[in-house]
Design a protein around this motif. Structure first.
Motif, PDB file in Angstrom:
ATOM      1  N   HIS A 210      18.131 -15.999  44.767  1.00  0.00           N
ATOM      2  CA  HIS A 210      17.614 -17.357  44.641  1.00  0.00           C
ATOM      3  C   HIS A 210      16.204 -17.432  45.213  1.00  0.00           C
ATOM      4  O   HIS A 210      15.900 -16.822  46.251  1.00  0.00           O
ATOM      5  N   TYR A 211      15.368 -18.198  44.552  1.00  0.00           N
ATOM      6  CA  TYR A 211      13.949 -18.338  44.885  1.00  0.00           C
ATOM      7  C   TYR A 211      13.764 -19.584  45.733  1.00  0.00           C
ATOM      8  O   TYR A 211      14.081 -20.694  45.316  1.00  0.00           O
ATOM      9  N   TRP A 212      13.261 -19.405  46.955  1.00  0.00           N
ATOM     10  CA  TRP A 212      12.998 -20.500  47.884  1.00  0.00           C
ATOM     11  C   TRP A 212      11.493 -20.741  47.925  1.00  0.00           C
ATOM     12  O   TRP A 212      10.732 -19.825  48.237  1.00  0.00           O
ATOM     13  N   VAL A 213      11.074 -21.968  47.658  1.00  0.00           N
ATOM     14  CA  VAL A 213       9.638 -22.262  47.642  1.00  0.00           C
ATOM     15  C   VAL A 213       9.349 -23.461  48.539  1.00  0.00           C
ATOM     16  O   VAL A 213      10.098 -24.445  48.555  1.00  0.00           O
ATOM     17  N   ALA A 214       8.272 -23.353  49.319  1.00  0.00           N
ATOM     18  CA  ALA A 214       7.811 -24.457  50.158  1.00  0.00           C
ATOM     19  C   ALA A 214       7.014 -25.429  49.304  1.00  0.00           C
ATOM     20  O   ALA A 214       6.106 -25.028  48.577  1.00  0.00           O
ATOM     21  N   MET A 215       7.355 -26.707  49.399  1.00  0.00           N
ATOM     22  CA  MET A 215       6.693 -27.721  48.583  1.00  0.00           C
ATOM     23  C   MET A 215       5.668 -28.471  49.446  1.00  0.00           C
ATOM     24  O   MET A 215       6.006 -29.379  50.204  1.00  0.00           O
ATOM     25  N   PHE A 216       4.409 -28.068  49.320  1.00  0.00           N
ATOM     26  CA  PHE A 216       3.313 -28.639  50.104  1.00  0.00           C
ATOM     27  C   PHE A 216       3.175 -30.132  49.779  1.00  0.00           C
ATOM     28  O   PHE A 216       3.121 -30.520  48.615  1.00  0.00           O
TER      29      PHE A 216
ATOM     30  N   TYR B 127       7.186 -38.056  44.773  1.00  0.00           N
ATOM     31  CA  TYR B 127       6.424 -36.816  44.619  1.00  0.00           C
ATOM     32  C   TYR B 127       7.187 -35.695  45.303  1.00  0.00           C
ATOM     33  O   TYR B 127       7.494 -35.779  46.492  1.00  0.00           O
ATOM     34  N   GLN B 128       7.486 -34.628  44.539  1.00  0.00           N
ATOM     35  CA  GLN B 128       8.210 -33.491  45.098  1.00  0.00           C
ATOM     36  C   GLN B 128       7.313 -32.577  45.916  1.00  0.00           C
ATOM     37  O   GLN B 128       7.806 -31.748  46.691  1.00  0.00           O
ATOM     38  N   GLY B 129       6.004 -32.695  45.748  1.00  0.00           N
ATOM     39  CA  GLY B 129       5.083 -31.752  46.339  1.00  0.00           C
ATOM     40  C   GLY B 129       4.685 -30.700  45.319  1.00  0.00           C
ATOM     41  O   GLY B 129       5.055 -30.759  44.139  1.00  0.00           O
ATOM     42  N   ARG B 130       3.906 -29.722  45.774  1.00  0.00           N
ATOM     43  CA  ARG B 130       3.459 -28.660  44.879  1.00  0.00           C
ATOM     44  C   ARG B 130       3.806 -27.301  45.476  1.00  0.00           C
ATOM     45  O   ARG B 130       3.856 -27.142  46.701  1.00  0.00           O
ATOM     46  N   PRO B 131       4.069 -26.299  44.642  1.00  0.00           N
ATOM     47  CA  PRO B 131       4.626 -25.035  45.134  1.00  0.00           C
ATOM     48  C   PRO B 131       3.616 -24.221  45.928  1.00  0.00           C
ATOM     49  O   PRO B 131       2.513 -23.941  45.473  1.00  0.00           O
ATOM     50  N   ASP B 132       4.021 -23.834  47.126  1.00  0.00           N
ATOM     51  CA  ASP B 132       3.197 -23.007  48.002  1.00  0.00           C
ATOM     52  C   ASP B 132       3.873 -21.639  48.127  1.00  0.00           C
ATOM     53  O   ASP B 132       4.265 -21.065  47.120  1.00  0.00           O
ATOM     54  N   GLY B 133       4.042 -21.122  49.346  1.00  0.00           N
ATOM     55  CA  GLY B 133       4.638 -19.804  49.517  1.00  0.00           C
ATOM     56  C   GLY B 133       6.130 -19.797  49.228  1.00  0.00           C
ATOM     57  O   GLY B 133       6.798 -20.832  49.251  1.00  0.00           O
ATOM     58  N   ALA B 134       6.666 -18.592  48.996  1.00  0.00           N
ATOM     59  CA  ALA B 134       8.064 -18.477  48.572  1.00  0.00           C
ATOM     60  C   ALA B 134       8.692 -17.191  49.093  1.00  0.00           C
ATOM     61  O   ALA B 134       8.009 -16.270  49.543  1.00  0.00           O
ATOM     62  N   THR B 135      10.012 -17.145  48.994  1.00  0.00           N
ATOM     63  CA  THR B 135      10.763 -15.948  49.338  1.00  0.00           C
ATOM     64  C   THR B 135      12.024 -15.912  48.485  1.00  0.00           C
ATOM     65  O   THR B 135      12.331 -16.870  47.760  1.00  0.00           O
ATOM     66  N   ILE B 136      12.758 -14.820  48.582  1.00  0.00           N
ATOM     67  CA  ILE B 136      13.988 -14.615  47.805  1.00  0.00           C
ATOM     68  C   ILE B 136      15.137 -14.335  48.768  1.00  0.00           C
ATOM     69  O   ILE B 136      14.965 -13.607  49.751  1.00  0.00           O
TER      70      ILE B 136
END
Length: 310
Positions: free
Chosen positions: A226-232, A212-221
């Motif tokens: 490039h888009y950085w997303v925290a995977m809850f 399981y990769q997780g699910r997308p939470d908050g993000a930044t650029i």
């Protein structure tokens, strides 16, 4: 190598940003109903964490160019002129505050404040993304506009460096979407799926987190777009190229990272908030940084925070 920020424990940390003029890191504890900040040399003995109690859950916040902050609480968006100052309502939305609240958000480069809502019951895709424009000289009073909808948990908001693409995630649906964005006219078009993640496997647990990769939470650029997303629940950050390709997976020392931001004087320190509320005891024992802010150094800098203009 990750460093844990002492005294940063939250139930659900969110909405971090680096204030360059104050050399301060800010973030929120949503269920803890607080704004937190630490100033100066982050992690040093002199850098104390301060806490500001709020009347309801804060979803997101941003610094204001003229001083103070804009903060989205459960029922609307508020303005505070100073740390701990009076909260003055700027805009409210017509959602049921018994089950809906504001969640992820930030300012765009033109100084408008964006905030998405969240359906706590997760029984309907009735959350939305709003934009508050209070810029002087526009000839209008502060105006809030719904920009997108049909979400359950608004998250992952980010803007490309060229102000031509807007990213927005629905955590519950495991999806990040993208739109063509006319920043000057503030219009969205050509909605599309940027990345669809697999759903959580049946029977998945944190004791056996593989698969399981997780699910997308908050993000930044970052500065390269490039888009950085925290995977809850995924214990990682993912870095996406503008094309949608995953170019890096960065493990983090928490199971539930919630949002990254870039800070430090060179914007090459990556700060990540995280969650502890409701997590299994065994998980927290295995990952004691859960609920705290962690940081590491990266090669590519981020973009400076955008200030609210009013």
């Amino acid at each position: 190598m990750w460093t844990t920020l002492e005294d940063s424990l939250c139930e659900l940390g969110e909405s971090p940003f680096w204030h360059p003029e104050e050399r301060a890191l800010y973030w929120l504890d949503i269920p803890g109903r607080a704004v937190l900040r630490t100033r100066g040399d982050i992690g040093s003995a002199d850098a104390k964490v301060e806490r500001w109690a709020l009347p309801t859950e804060p979803g997101c916040m941003a610094p204001a160019r003229s001083g103070g902050y804009v903060i989205a609480l459960r029922d609307g968006i508020y303005r505070a002129r100073a740390w701990g100052g009076e909260l003055v309502a700027m805009a409210r939305v017509e959602h049921d505050v018994r089950t809906m609240r504001f969640n992820d958000g930030k300012c765009d480069a033109l100084g408008r404040f964006w905030g998405g809502s969240l359906n706590e019951a997760k029984d309907s895709a009735n959350a939305a993304l709003y934009c508050l424009d209070a810029r002087p000289g526009t000839g209008i009073s502060p105006t809030i506009t719904q920009m997108a909808n049909e979400s359950t948990t608004a998250n992952g908001l980010a803007f490309s460096p060229d102000a031509r693409t807007l990213y927005w995630a629905d955590t519950a649906a495991h999806v990040v979407c993208a739109w063509d964005w006319d920043a000057e006219g503030n219009s969205l078009s050509r909605a599309r799926v940027f990345h669809q993640f697999d759903a959580k496997p049946a029977g998945w647990t944190t004791d056996a987190p593989q698969g399981y990769q997780g699910r997308p939470d908050g993000a930044t650029i970052d500065a390269q777009g490039h888009y950085w997303v925290a995977m809850f629940e995924g214990a990682q950050l993912l870095r996406f190229a503008p094309s949608g390709e995953i170019v890096a997976s960065v493990p983090v020392p928490v199971q539930c990272p919630t949002m990254p931001c870039f800070g430090g004087d060179d914007l090459r320190t990556l700060f990540v908030t995280s969650a502890r509320k409701g997590r299994p005891v065994a998980e927290v024992e295995r990952l004691p940084a859960s609920g705290m802010v962690v940081s590491t150094r990266v090669d590519t800098p981020g973009l400076p925070v955008s200030f609210f203009e009013d």
